[in-house]
Scaffold this motif. Structure first.
Motif, mmCIF file in Angstrom:
data_model
loop_
_atom_site.group_PDB
_atom_site.id
_atom_site.type_symbol
_atom_site.label_atom_id
_atom_site.label_comp_id
_atom_site.label_asym_id
_atom_site.label_seq_id
_atom_site.Cartn_x
_atom_site.Cartn_y
_atom_site.Cartn_z
ATOM 1 N N ALA A 205 0.831 -1.209 0.000
ATOM 2 C CA ALA A 205 0.000 0.000 0.000
ATOM 3 C C ALA A 205 0.864 1.257 0.000
ATOM 4 O O ALA A 205 0.552 2.241 -0.683
ATOM 5 C CB ALA A 205 -0.936 0.002 1.212
ATOM 6 N N SER A 401 -11.144 -4.147 3.229
ATOM 7 C CA SER A 401 -10.785 -3.905 1.827
ATOM 8 C C SER A 401 -12.050 -4.002 0.993
ATOM 9 O O SER A 401 -12.673 -5.064 0.925
ATOM 10 C CB SER A 401 -9.754 -4.934 1.343
ATOM 11 O OG SER A 401 -9.460 -4.732 -0.031
ATOM 12 N N HIS A 443 -4.141 -2.613 -4.027
ATOM 13 C CA HIS A 443 -3.632 -1.306 -3.613
ATOM 14 C C HIS A 443 -3.222 -0.445 -4.810
ATOM 15 O O HIS A 443 -3.014 0.770 -4.648
ATOM 16 C CB HIS A 443 -2.422 -1.483 -2.691
ATOM 17 C CG HIS A 443 -2.731 -2.201 -1.411
ATOM 18 N ND1 HIS A 443 -3.649 -1.737 -0.498
ATOM 19 C CD2 HIS A 443 -2.251 -3.366 -0.911
ATOM 20 C CE1 HIS A 443 -3.713 -2.570 0.528
ATOM 21 N NE2 HIS A 443 -2.881 -3.572 0.302
#
Length: 490
Positions: A205, A401, A443
């Motif tokens: 990320a 997520s 990500h």
């Protein structure tokens, strides 16, 4: 006496309708053909020598116990440092000619300057970390899980399929290209995360945010995900099918809990916290989320359906009528069920301190994998609506997520990837599909619409389980695949 003729006319009309519908079904089935094969020229499959050291390097990588944990205090950082030393020693050209970065303490990033620096970069992902081996399963392993054993044509060990084979294959391919003096046309970033198994928030990320600030966009991103299978597509067993992930499900963990008076087990109340939570869990499992086809699964049906036996082909060719039957069939098996609905499964139960004490609290962690089209807020609302007892509490825990966008299989980068797979695996059926797990690739969706999840492995075994292993042939094919892809950099 009423005339029988009206009844006969009704039957005749129904028969005519049934014949017409049957005709439409058959007609649609006969016209049901797969999308055209990629028209772009396939990147040349490079002849890359795969020395014995390539297998040895993978074995050595498996011996480093790079187990990640949500609590960073529990991570043995020396294991990750040992893996980094192995990479530096095994791949001197890579470390000399590519620019390296360390992100988040342990994530490795290598920048390979392309021939044309004006082009958007390609990003190849893999991860160093592995999941732990359950102590209760150690006796079930046929080899020591961290020994990196080669046996019966396979490399065995925790993390070989998830994901050290990809990581080492990328390094082997890069080293081989550098030895031949080859250089990719566009810039390339190799990103080897250190915490993918616990969300990738400290590794991938951060790299994604850094690349966005530096480049704003990428040509494509390729991570682990699907693979080539001869076993897992019903109706096509024995024929190779390349599952190229173009989307992935979301991730949410919630705690379902209750608190009731406890006390001595000799004087139990009519309802305990443990029973209340257990009953609620059964209630939730008995009311699954609705099933449906996402864009990625619609694409899967379009690519795979025309190759199936006639009965299955007829169903996929006529979803306008037979979709409920298809979804019912999918729901009967875990893999199919996960592909068409948001799933809920209990993973950890917490309650009790002693056999003669009625616990005052009980809690169970439920892991949800969210189908694209459903976000975490909607999922929580639907879970709460299924719980009738106000004494039950439901709250999200850990990271969340959301399901990401679906990448188009018509994009040039997808078509190049597809062409290469067809070149390497004759007779393969390639198809987009929905990843039911999550990957570090999610990500990077802000960098490019072209995010794919695919490994050039054939039917890896034991993922996250006992006797995890990968055939040596698959590992060598991974090296050829990455070398060819990097040389072409579509």
């Amino acid at each position: 006496m009423p005339s029988p003729f009206p009844f006969v006319r009704v039957l005749a009309g129904l028969a005519a309708v049934l014949v017409a519908v049957a005709g439409v079904l058959v007609y649609n089935t006969l016209r049901f053909t797969p999308p055209p094969a990629a028209s772009l020229n396939a990147p040349a499959a490079l002849v890359v020598p795969v020395p014995d050291s390539a297998v040895s390097h993978l074995q050595q990588a498996l011996r480093w116990r790079t187990v990640s944990a949500a609590d960073t205090a529990q991570v043995d950082t020396a294991q990750f440092a040992g893996l980094r030393r192995l990479l530096r020693r095994a791949y001197p050209r890579l470390h000399r000619q590519l620019t390296g970065y360390l992100v988040g303490g342990r994530t490795l990033v290598y920048h390979w300057q392309g021939q044309d620096t004006a082009l958007a970069p390609a990003v190849l992902l893999a991860h160093q970390d592995v999941v732990p081996v359950e102590a209760a399963t150690l006796a079930q392993w046929h080899v020591s899980p961290f020994a990196g054993t080669v046996r019966d044509g396979y490399v065995w060990g925790r993390g070989v399929t998830d994901n050290k084979a990809n990581l080492i294959a990328i390094c082997e391919a890069t080293e081989a290209l550098l030895a031949q003096g080859l250089r990719p046309r566009r810039p390339v970033y190799l990103v080897f995360g250190h915490d993918e198994e616990v969300g990738g928030l400290r590794g991938a990320a951060r790299v994604a945010r850094w690349l966005q600030a530096r480049h704003r966009r990428a040509a494509y991103v390729l991570d682990e995900g699907g693979f080539v299978t001869r076993e897992r597509v019903p109706g096509l067993v024995g024929r190779p099918v390349a599952l190229i992930g173009t989307a992935e499900k979301g991730y949410l963990t919630v705690e379902l809990s209750a608190a009731l008076p406890g006390g001595h087990s000799s004087l139990p109340a009519s309802m305990t916290a443990l029973e209340l939570v257990g009953g609620a869990l059964a209630q939730l499992r008995a009311q699954p989320f609705p099933a449906g086809f996402t864009p990625a699964m619609q694409a899967f049906a379009a690519h795979v359906g025309p190759h199936l036996p006639f009965g299955q082909r007829l169903a996929f060719a006529n979803q306008w009528l037979l979709e409920p039957l298809i979804l019912r069939a999918y729901s009967r098996k875990p893999g199919g069920n996960a592909a068409v609905r948001t799933t809920v499964v209990p993973t950890i139960f917490r309650s009790g301190v002693q056999a003669n004490v009625v616990p005052t609290t009980a809690a169970v962690l439920l892991n949800l994998r969210l189908l694209p089209g459903m976000n975490s807020t909607q999922a929580l609302q639907q879970l709460r609506a299924r719980l009738s007892d106000q004494r039950l509490q439901l709250r999200p825990v850990g990271f969340v997520s959301e399901p990401g966008p679906t990448s188009a299989d018509s994009a040039r980068s997808y078509r190049r990837l597809e062409s290469l797979v067809h070149h390497l695996v004759p007779g393969v059926i390639s198809t987009p599909f929905l990843m039911t797990g999550i990957t570090d690739a999610r990500h990077f969706t802000g960098l490019t619409p072209n995010v794919y999840r695919f490994s050039m492995m054939t039917d890896p075994q034991g993922l996250h389980g006992v006797d995890e292993r990968l055939s040596l042939a698959s590992y060598r094919q991974c090296i050829t695949f990455y070398a060819s892809l990097l040389a072409a950099t579509p």
